[in-house]
Design an enzyme around this catalytic site. Sequence first.
Site, PDB file in Angstrom:
ATOM      1  N   HIS A 324      -3.578   6.713  28.769  1.00 43.01           N
ATOM      2  CA  HIS A 324      -3.883   6.772  30.167  1.00 43.01           C
ATOM      3  C   HIS A 324      -5.301   7.514  30.102  1.00 43.01           C
ATOM      4  O   HIS A 324      -5.474   8.456  29.296  1.00 43.01           O
ATOM      5  CB  HIS A 324      -2.673   7.440  30.955  1.00 43.01           C
ATOM      6  CG  HIS A 324      -3.075   7.488  32.532  1.00 43.01           C
ATOM      7  ND1 HIS A 324      -3.763   8.208  33.191  1.00 43.01           N
ATOM      8  CD2 HIS A 324      -2.618   6.391  33.438  1.00 43.01           C
ATOM      9  CE1 HIS A 324      -3.849   8.040  34.347  1.00 43.01           C
ATOM     10  NE2 HIS A 324      -2.997   6.819  34.517  1.00 43.01           N
ATOM     11  N   ASP A 383       3.117   2.004  33.707  1.00 40.19           N
ATOM     12  CA  ASP A 383       3.307   0.389  33.712  1.00 40.19           C
ATOM     13  C   ASP A 383       4.235   0.034  32.580  1.00 40.19           C
ATOM     14  O   ASP A 383       4.588  -1.191  32.558  1.00 40.19           O
ATOM     15  CB  ASP A 383       1.803  -0.295  33.316  1.00 40.19           C
ATOM     16  CG  ASP A 383       0.839   0.037  34.788  1.00 40.19           C
ATOM     17  OD1 ASP A 383       1.252  -0.436  35.691  1.00 40.19           O
ATOM     18  OD2 ASP A 383      -0.507   0.365  34.522  1.00 40.19           O
TER      19      ASP A 383
END
Length: 447
Positions: A324, A383
Amino acid sequence: MKKTFEELCKAAGAAYSIDAPLYQRYNVKRGLRNADNTGVLVGLTNIGDAHGYIVNEGDKIPEQGVLRYRGIDVYDIVSACRAEDRHGFEEITYLLLFGVLPTTEELKRFTALLGSLRNLPEGFTEDMILKAPSQNIMNKLARAVLASYSYDDNPDDISLENMLRQSIELIARIPTMVTYGYYAKAHYYDKKSLIIHAPDPTLSTAANFLRMIRPDNSFTKLEADTLDECLIIHAEHGGGNNSSFTTHVVSSTGTDTYSAIASAVGSLKGPLHGGANIKVREMIDNFKKNVKDITSREEVGAYIEKVLRKEAFDGAGLIYGMGHAIYTLSDPRAKILKEKALELAKEKGREDEFTLYALIEELTPSIFCSVKGVEKDMCANVDLYSGFVYSMLGIPHELYTPLFAISRTAGWCAHRMEEVLCGGKIIRPAYKNVFRKKEYEPIMGRK
């Protein structure tokens, strides 16, 4: 001499080419990122804070991830809702819009208000959704949001009172727009039965959405509780994420609420933003086809290495759902979803598949460092587990990203009002032109 379309495309390709070294020469912050991948500071916000590292004397130091809404840790919000056995999306929507937590009575009135506004304006479903179905629900949603301008008696007023009114209406109606857009697509493109369920004003946003997308209106308590947590953790992520920043940019022009939110929907549609969980789902399907025992550390690890070496899956060398831009040691949203995913997997008999996800989370960081030859802090992002959770809820994959939009509209609307009321200037960064100067050539002399 008349050029063919192929020749024109080749010329266009050259026209849209910029030499990569120029970006470094002129110190261009590509993607508004610094060299260490931290974001360029372009604004201030009171709304959300995604924290994953600190910078000390120029060094980026990893930390456990924290997500705060108006200063409150989102994990504390979810934990309180679990302890009190209630849904919390309406509460955090109130918090994001008004900046304070509601009292019991305020929350009751606000929840009732949202419920009462879920029906679309008269004729909207037929004229704006069913008469122009789309294969992509995000495109349909953007069109529906823009069309809402025509159903508003006061669309251009950017006073706080009017923007709040528009925001609350959109937050209430977007789940209905998404649901009807999906069924229009399923009917006209997939030749399925057309189902239109009226929203139930007495249910929470999560429960009402499940009721509307299920042909028989049925859902379990665990399913509704899980979807509510998904909505909570996706509602806001600071001003720098692409869709929220898009909201700031568009709102800084003084345009209307519907134009700003429709622009954010367009941003979220992109596979590098809201569409990332679709790539995770595709990757997992590939793992299940090619790994004999998805609960085996050795077999899963070996296939992770093949994917990272670009020898498997899509050839990109990426493990989707891992890493991320902000979070380093952990993504708090992934932590919340992982807990709920395990609970659902036990109920749905999909514990082996959960083990596959958990192994990908555990094994990827070390394998990545070994294959790529770099030291990098890497954690699972939201996700990785969101698509798995949605699949266990029986939600069609076409609705994964629209669900993200249903939730994030609350954050977008808050950022819009913050930009209009506090921004003060149209957002206008600089681009340096690097094309060489040329003289104008008369049309008769051109080849």
